[in-house]
Design a protein around this motif. Structure first.
Motif, short mmCIF file in Angstrom:
data_model
loop_
_atom_site.label_atom_id
_atom_site.label_comp_id
_atom_site.label_asym_id
_atom_site.label_seq_id
_atom_site.Cartn_x
_atom_site.Cartn_y
_atom_site.Cartn_z
N ASP A 1 0.83 -1.21 0.00
CA ASP A 1 0.00 0.00 0.00
C ASP A 1 0.87 1.26 0.00
O ASP A 1 0.65 2.18 -0.79
N LYS A 2 1.85 1.29 0.89
CA LYS A 2 2.77 2.43 0.92
C LYS A 2 4.00 2.05 1.74
O LYS A 2 3.96 1.15 2.58
N PHE A 3 5.07 2.76 1.45
CA PHE A 3 6.29 2.62 2.25
C PHE A 3 6.46 3.90 3.05
O PHE A 3 6.34 5.01 2.52
N VAL A 4 6.74 3.73 4.33
CA VAL A 4 6.92 4.89 5.22
C VAL A 4 8.36 4.88 5.73
O VAL A 4 8.78 3.93 6.41
N GLY A 5 9.08 5.93 5.39
CA GLY A 5 10.45 6.07 5.87
C GLY A 5 10.70 7.47 6.38
O GLY A 5 10.44 8.44 5.66
N THR A 6 11.16 7.59 7.61
CA THR A 6 11.56 8.89 8.15
C THR A 6 13.01 8.78 8.59
O THR A 6 13.48 7.69 8.96
N TYR A 7 13.72 9.92 8.57
CA TYR A 7 15.16 9.91 8.79
C TYR A 7 15.55 11.05 9.73
O TYR A 7 14.88 12.09 9.80
N PRO B 1 17.79 6.05 9.35
CA PRO B 1 16.35 5.76 9.38
C PRO B 1 15.81 5.72 10.80
O PRO B 1 16.42 5.13 11.70
N ARG B 2 14.66 6.35 11.00
CA ARG B 2 13.95 6.29 12.26
C ARG B 2 12.67 5.47 12.12
O ARG B 2 12.28 4.74 13.02
N THR B 3 12.02 5.58 11.00
CA THR B 3 10.87 4.74 10.65
C THR B 3 11.19 4.08 9.32
O THR B 3 11.60 4.75 8.36
N TYR B 4 10.99 2.77 9.26
CA TYR B 4 11.35 2.03 8.05
C TYR B 4 10.38 0.85 7.96
O TYR B 4 10.67 -0.23 8.45
N GLU B 5 9.22 1.08 7.36
CA GLU B 5 8.19 0.05 7.39
C GLU B 5 7.37 0.06 6.10
O GLU B 5 7.15 1.11 5.48
N ALA B 6 6.93 -1.14 5.74
CA ALA B 6 6.08 -1.33 4.56
C ALA B 6 4.69 -1.69 5.02
O ALA B 6 4.50 -2.68 5.74
N HIS B 7 3.71 -0.89 4.64
CA HIS B 7 2.32 -1.17 4.96
C HIS B 7 1.72 -2.00 3.83
O HIS B 7 1.72 -1.57 2.66
N VAL B 8 1.23 -3.17 4.16
CA VAL B 8 0.76 -4.11 3.14
C VAL B 8 -0.64 -4.60 3.48
O VAL B 8 -1.09 -4.56 4.63
N GLY C 1 -8.78 -16.07 0.60
CA GLY C 1 -8.70 -15.61 1.98
C GLY C 1 -9.10 -14.16 2.14
O GLY C 1 -8.99 -13.35 1.20
N ALA C 2 -9.56 -13.84 3.31
CA ALA C 2 -9.94 -12.46 3.61
C ALA C 2 -8.70 -11.58 3.67
O ALA C 2 -7.65 -11.99 4.15
N GLU C 3 -8.84 -10.35 3.21
CA GLU C 3 -7.72 -9.42 3.21
C GLU C 3 -7.48 -8.86 4.61
O GLU C 3 -8.42 -8.55 5.33
N LYS C 4 -6.20 -8.75 4.97
CA LYS C 4 -5.82 -8.20 6.26
C LYS C 4 -4.72 -7.18 6.05
O LYS C 4 -3.90 -7.33 5.14
N LYS C 5 -4.71 -6.18 6.88
CA LYS C 5 -3.68 -5.15 6.78
C LYS C 5 -2.66 -5.32 7.89
O LYS C 5 -3.01 -5.65 9.03
N THR C 6 -1.40 -5.08 7.57
CA THR C 6 -0.34 -5.16 8.56
C THR C 6 0.84 -4.35 8.06
O THR C 6 0.80 -3.76 6.96
N LYS C 7 1.89 -4.29 8.84
CA LYS C 7 3.10 -3.62 8.40
C LYS C 7 4.30 -4.54 8.62
O LYS C 7 4.33 -5.33 9.57
N ILE C 8 5.24 -4.46 7.71
CA ILE C 8 6.45 -5.27 7.77
C ILE C 8 7.62 -4.34 8.07
O ILE C 8 7.82 -3.33 7.39
N GLU C 9 8.37 -4.68 9.10
CA GLU C 9 9.53 -3.88 9.47
C GLU C 9 10.78 -4.74 9.41
O GLU C 9 10.70 -5.98 9.30
N VAL C 10 11.93 -4.10 9.47
CA VAL C 10 13.20 -4.83 9.48
C VAL C 10 13.24 -5.73 10.70
O VAL C 10 12.97 -5.28 11.83
N ASN C 11 13.54 -7.00 10.49
CA ASN C 11 13.59 -8.02 11.54
C ASN C 11 12.22 -8.33 12.14
O ASN C 11 12.14 -9.02 13.17
N ARG C 12 11.15 -7.84 11.54
CA ARG C 12 9.79 -8.19 11.95
C ARG C 12 9.02 -8.61 10.70
O ARG C 12 8.24 -7.83 10.15
N PRO C 13 9.24 -9.83 10.24
CA PRO C 13 8.64 -10.24 8.97
C PRO C 13 7.17 -10.57 9.10
O PRO C 13 6.64 -10.75 10.21
#
Length: 580
Positions: A283-289, A299-306, A314-326
């Motif tokens: 959906d979007k990538f959020v990066g703040t520095y 990087p202070r925020t480095y996450e992918a919203h999917v 399957g039903a769609e679900k929203k989540t975010k993927i971060e470094v070392n949090r797959p």
């Protein structure tokens, strides 16, 4: 371990025999009974004698070889060789990891590469010699652990052995005389030792006790855990899958083989059936520095919203993927491993028709996301004469430009503060029709010509969002649209052996700690009535190896027992102290 490893080196054979069962089986390590040499004995005359001799010789050598292979010494040597053999796999490019680096290494080292090929150093983990070490280590550990486990179980089911005839020969010993009856001394000793968590029982005129079984248990757990880790690593290599995918904001991915940018798997992985059915959309990538200070640009925020879905329906679900949090879906893990920018460009031909309009991912070159790549217009473009042609643009992008006259195209900050796109324009054949694989981020200019500006130089221009570069001679234009999208790269992997390997590693550490810090020892308390009617109490201890803790422990036990069976007043025979 021999029966007298914990006794003085000068102990005579008669004294060793006297210790008997009391000094045996303090360890489950197999005893060495065979040495290299002739196992056949005396050869009897005749063919039958020679056959019998050859059979004894063959089976003798086979047993000797098996005992060597299944010894802990050989297991440790093989474990060391396995660790040593893994070093080239981390220093030399591996075909299964990155074939491009292997090809580059071959071109750069034409003499060394054939030698590495012969030694299997480009495929270390699947080479014959590495597999041989791995299999031998596996056999060695199993062959060593199985008999030791049964022996240890037998020791747990049996009672501690009775006291030897001469307790004075043991490394820790003390004695005193008391007026308490021998039966009362033994009862008090039995209660005391059981309270100290010794396994104890009365054997004849003495109490026999043993403690520290967790040492051998820890030793066995450690080696069993090694087997679990070996099996887990092998399973992971055979059944693993791993692939990468670059997705621009708004784009999606379905876990099928054709969707991957690159993919590799183990030899037993079924690509048609073993891929977990799921899909997701970026959906979007959020990066703040960090804006200032020595950490500027960090990087202070480095996450992918999917948005993801399991299975086909399957039903769609929203989540975010971060470094070392797959994201974990049905045994697969989706890792966020990279990020960059995809400027949106629109290309028109000489008649103003739109022939290309989409975001183009560019690869970062530094920590401030200075990026480079190629824009390729392969179909739909016609030149001013209406002839089919192909366009190619070398592209350089900086999210934060320093400003005109303030240096080259190097970004000053990873955020989109002042985006600038620099283009070099070419036309001709992109080389994609030859059917050969091509790097999408590089422009093959061997069959292309550069557009020229009014001064005859190669056409190049820096564009701000919304600006357009006109191609000379009415050949068309390219526009840098105001929307700059971001992309993220994901690694999708299935590692079936990871959890068992982690459990095995934790168990190995716990078992090793137990085998190193727990001491297996035996204590005997003998109480007999002397000729003068006074009870003589003897206490002795024996451990696997000489240790200062054993005499200290025996002294503490003796002090406790002495409080219940005090020393008889006899000035002619003073109480002996504890000796080691």
């Amino acid at each position: 371990m021999s029966k007298t490893e914990t006794t003085d080196e000068a102990t005579t054979a008669a004294d060793e025999q006297e210790l008997g069962e009391a000094g045996a089986q303090l360890s489950t390590a197999p005893q060495e009974r065979a040495v290299p040499g002739s196992f056949g004995g005396v050869m009897q005359p005749g063919a039958a004698g020679r056959i019998a001799w050859a059979w004894r010789e063959t089976t003798g050598w086979a047993r000797w070889f098996w005992r060597q292979l299944t010894s802990m010494r050989v297991a440790l040597i093989l474990l060391f060789l396995l660790s040593l053999g893994a070093i080239p796999g981390s220093l030399i490019p591996q075909t299964g990891v990155d074939e491009t680096k292997v090809d580059d290494f071959r071109r750069a080292h034409e003499t060394l590469a054939p030698i590495y090929d012969d030694l299997g150093l480009f495929n270390v983990y699947s080479s014959v010699w590495f597999s041989a070490i791995y299999i031998l280590l596996f056999i060695s550990l199993i062959g060593c652990i199985v008999p030791r486990t049964w022996q240890f179980v037998g020791q747990l089911r049996s009672r501690p052995p009775g006291a030897p005839g001469r307790l004075t020969r043991l490394p820790a010993y003390t004695t005193w005389r008391t007026e308490t009856d021998p039966e009362q001394v033994r009862e008090a000793a039995l209660a005391m030792l059981k309270q100290r968590r010794f396994r104890a029982h009365v054997a004849g005129d003495a109490v026999a006790a043993e403690k520290g079984y967790l040492r051998e248990a820890g030793n066995l757990i450690f080696h069993i855990a090694l087997i679990v880790m070996l099996v887990s690593f092998a399973t992971g290599q055979l059944f693993k899958s791993e692939g990468g995918k670059l997705i621009v904001e708004g784009g999606g991915f379905a876990n099928t083989l054709t969707q991957y940018d690159d993919f590799k798997s183990g030899s037993l992985f079924d690509r048609d059936h073993d891929l977990a059915p799921f899909s997701f959309k970026l959906d979007k990538f959020v990066g703040t520095y960090e804006r200032s200070g020595p950490q500027r640009g960090t990087p202070r925020t480095y996450e992918a919203h999917v948005t993801y879905a399991e299975g086909a329906d399957g039903a769609e679900k929203k989540t975010k993927i971060e470094v070392n949090r797959p994201l974990e879906v049905d045994g697969s893990k989706v890792y966020l491993i990279g990020h960059g920018y995809a400027p949106v460009v629109t290309v028109r031909d000489g008649k103003g028709r739109k022939v290309f309009s989409e975001p183009v991912p560019l690869l970062p070159m530094d920590s401030n996301v200075t990026s480079s790549g190629a824009i390729k217009v392969m179909d739909g473009y016609r030149d001013k004469d209406g002839k089919k042609d192909q366009l190619g643009f070398q592209a350089f992008f900086v999210p934060t430009f320093a400003g005109a006259g303030k240096g080259t195209m190097l970004s000053q900050y990873p955020g989109l503060d002042f985006p600038v796109l620099a283009l070099n324009a070419f036309h001709g054949s992109l080389g994609v029709n030859a059917g050969l694989p091509q790097n999408v981020y590089q422009l093959d200019k061997r069959k292309m010509k550069a557009f020229k500006d009014a001064q005859g130089a190669d056409l190049k221009q820096r564009l701000l969002p919304g600006e357009t570069m006109k191609l000379p001679g009415g050949a068309g234009s390219i526009t840098f649209e105001k929307g700059v999208k971001e992309w993220a790269t994901f690694q999708i992997s299935q590692q079936p052996g990871n959890m068992p390997a982690l459990v095995g590693a934790i168990a190995a550490i716990a078992g090793l700690a137990g085998s190193l810090f727990i001491q297996r020892r035996r204590v005997w308390v003998r109480a007999v009535r002397g000729k003068d009617g006074v009870t003589v109490v003897e206490m002795a201890g024996l451990g696997r190896s000489e240790s200062s803790k054993l005499p200290e422990e025996l002294a503490d036990l003796a002090a406790t027992l002495n409080s219940q069976a005090p020393t008889a007043p006899d000035p002619a025979e003073p109480v002996e102290g504890v000796r080691a």
